[in-house]
Design a protein around this motif. Structure first.
Motif, PDB file in Angstrom:
ATOM      1  N   MET A 295      27.906   3.220 -45.529  1.00  0.00           N
ATOM      2  CA  MET A 295      28.241   1.825 -45.268  1.00  0.00           C
ATOM      3  C   MET A 295      27.593   1.459 -43.936  1.00  0.00           C
ATOM      4  N   VAL A 296      26.883   0.331 -43.944  1.00  0.00           N
ATOM      5  CA  VAL A 296      26.113  -0.082 -42.780  1.00  0.00           C
ATOM      6  C   VAL A 296      26.701  -1.388 -42.244  1.00  0.00           C
ATOM      7  N   LYS A 302      25.266 -11.609 -41.957  1.00  0.00           N
ATOM      8  CA  LYS A 302      26.280 -11.591 -43.005  1.00  0.00           C
ATOM      9  C   LYS A 302      25.795 -10.679 -44.132  1.00  0.00           C
ATOM     10  N   ALA A 303      26.730  -9.921 -44.704  1.00  0.00           N
ATOM     11  CA  ALA A 303      26.374  -8.950 -45.741  1.00  0.00           C
ATOM     12  C   ALA A 303      25.601  -9.602 -46.891  1.00  0.00           C
ATOM     13  N   SER A 319      26.747  -5.708 -51.391  1.00  0.00           N
ATOM     14  CA  SER A 319      27.472  -6.378 -50.313  1.00  0.00           C
ATOM     15  C   SER A 319      28.926  -5.953 -50.407  1.00  0.00           C
ATOM     16  N   CYS A 320      29.554  -5.689 -49.259  1.00  0.00           N
ATOM     17  CA  CYS A 320      30.966  -5.293 -49.288  1.00  0.00           C
ATOM     18  C   CYS A 320      31.880  -6.494 -49.064  1.00  0.00           C
ATOM     19  N   ALA A 321      31.297  -7.698 -49.089  1.00  0.00           N
ATOM     20  CA  ALA A 321      32.097  -8.894 -48.808  1.00  0.00           C
ATOM     21  C   ALA A 321      33.216  -9.096 -49.827  1.00  0.00           C
ATOM     22  N   PRO A 327      35.682  -7.084 -43.260  1.00  0.00           N
ATOM     23  CA  PRO A 327      34.940  -8.261 -42.795  1.00  0.00           C
ATOM     24  C   PRO A 327      33.590  -8.366 -43.514  1.00  0.00           C
ATOM     25  N   ASP A 328      32.951  -9.551 -43.429  1.00  0.00           N
ATOM     26  CA  ASP A 328      31.790  -9.809 -44.299  1.00  0.00           C
ATOM     27  C   ASP A 328      30.457  -9.353 -43.703  1.00  0.00           C
ATOM     28  N   HIS A 329      30.473  -8.281 -42.880  1.00  0.00           N
ATOM     29  CA  HIS A 329      29.197  -7.819 -42.311  1.00  0.00           C
ATOM     30  C   HIS A 329      28.913  -6.343 -42.605  1.00  0.00           C
ATOM     31  N   TYR A 330      29.355  -5.890 -43.785  1.00  0.00           N
ATOM     32  CA  TYR A 330      29.052  -4.511 -44.195  1.00  0.00           C
ATOM     33  C   TYR A 330      28.316  -4.496 -45.534  1.00  0.00           C
ATOM     34  N   ILE A 331      27.334  -3.607 -45.627  1.00  0.00           N
ATOM     35  CA  ILE A 331      26.694  -3.360 -46.929  1.00  0.00           C
ATOM     36  C   ILE A 331      26.864  -1.880 -47.270  1.00  0.00           C
ATOM     37  N   ARG A 332      26.836  -1.586 -48.570  1.00  0.00           N
ATOM     38  CA  ARG A 332      26.946  -0.195 -49.030  1.00  0.00           C
ATOM     39  C   ARG A 332      25.633   0.190 -49.705  1.00  0.00           C
TER      40      ARG A 332
END
Ligand SMILES: *Cc1c(COP(=O)(O)O)cnc(C)c1O
Length: 354
Positions: A295-296, A302-303, A319-321, A327-332
């Motif tokens: 997870m980045v 924004k993801a 997107s992990c949103a 929170p909406d700033h993580y991607i997997r």
């Protein structure tokens, strides 16, 4: 016919990562890097493929209802525990919920995490109680037991999807000791981490450990999951399960895959090497984890924007949103084939904005 449908199934449902794939295609990438679904990019063990092919001519018969070949392979691999098997771990999750959750019963879920627990609980008429993880995404056992008090069943994923974070066996032991319901420990990615929770099965009456052949064993398409269950629970589970769970082909392949320990070890070590490279080379901070994905944290971006940017460059990530509690700033990003991983590192470096 809308009035006939239960309200739980009128809308929503499991979210698949399809939009990014469409964006990639629209940008001319006919063969994008597919790093959104945590699949294993390598094919299954050739021994599993052969075993599956060998039973195909015999599929006029129903399979063995006890799943003996697979259960025997599990016992050989893990020791003399009690096991149940089903159509993916998702099938196990469904059946476990069916045995314990009735209309209005509460079920605890350590969030943010895998979305299917909530959907399956809802389908059974249960109510999900969210138990938030700490800021570093770990689980505090005392907080967990306090928030989960009064629930019949709790889901805890380790390494967790989508954060990748792993709990220690001590944390799990403390929860088992103080929680009054059944703890379902989802270990879909445990082979990539190596933490061993199995000995806890000997100490606690209320622990179920779910595992899958979909990730480390490359059999996602055949749908095989299994679980370590306490002795008392085995017969309960069988009463609620469908009469024939694993099909013949899946069972033969899964048993052969389990026996091929060399194949899975090779895959795990390649994944672990790439995980380290993602951590070292990704310009954004990577959350330390033990899965076949990372997870980045793409803040201040924004993801969803980053996912679109990467898709335009032919790299599909998740997107992990949509994960509640995150929170909406993580991607997997799943660890894929080397060319896919290289493509991700190049693309994320390209779009990096500090
Ligand atoms: C992939 C996954 C599963 C489901 O696995 P299947 O065996 O393919 O149904 C369960 N839990 C988590 C956390 C997963 O990521």
């Amino acid at each position: 016919m809308k009035h006939l449908i239960r309200k739980e199934f009128l809308e929503k449902g499991y979210v698949f990562a399809t939009r990014a794939a469409e964006t990639a295609l629209a940008s001319g990438h006919t063969r994008p890097a597919r790093l959104a679904s945590n699949e294993n990019p390598y094919p299954p063990s050739p021994k599993a493929v052969k075993a599956a092919a060998d039973v195909l001519p015999h599929t006029n018969r129903y399979p063995d209802e006890t799943n003996k070949e697979f259960i025997d392979a599990l016992k050989k691999r893990h020791g003399d525990y009690r096991f149940v098997a089903s159509v993916g771990m998702d099938g196990i999750i469904d059946t476990v919920i069916r045995t314990l959750v009735a209309d209005g019963d509460r079920v605890a879920v350590a969030t943010p995490t895998y979305s299917y627990y909530g959907l399956a609980v809802q389908a059974q008429g249960g109510v999900t109680v969210s138990v938030p993880r700490k800021a570093d995404f770990s689980v505090d056992p005392a907080t967990f037991c306090r928030d989960a008090a009064g629930t019949k069943l709790a889901f805890l994923c380790t390494p967790n999807n989508p954060t990748g974070t792993t709990e220690t066996p001590e944390t799990i032991a403390e929860i088992c000791e103080n929680y009054e319901g059944v703890l379902f420990l989802d270990c879909a990615y445990i082979e990539f981490d190596g933490t061993d929770y199995r000995p806890l099965m000997r100490r606690y009456w209320n622990l179920i450990i779910g595992r899958t052949m979909s990730k480390a064993y490359s059999l996602a398409g055949l749908r095989v999951g299994y679980a370590f269950v306490p002795e008392w629970y085995g017969p309960v589970y069988q009463r609620a399960a469908t009469p024939f769970t694993l099909n013949m082909v899946s069972q033969a392949a899964a048993a052969a895959a389990l026996r091929d320990t060399v194949h899975v070890k090779k895959i795990v070590s390649v994944v672990q090497e790439w995980r380290q490279r993602f951590i070292d080379e990704c310009p954004y901070p990577v959350v330390p984890g033990g899965a076949n994905f990372v997870m980045v944290d793409v803040a201040p971006q924004k993801a969803d924007d980053v996912v679109t940017e990467l898709a335009k460059k032919g790299v599909i990530v998740r997107s992990c949103a949509s994960f509640p509690g995150l929170p909406d700033h993580y991607i997997r990003v799943s660890i894929g084939e080397p060319w896919e991983n290289e493509a991700f590192i190049a693309a994320i470096t390209d779009i990096y904005q500090p």
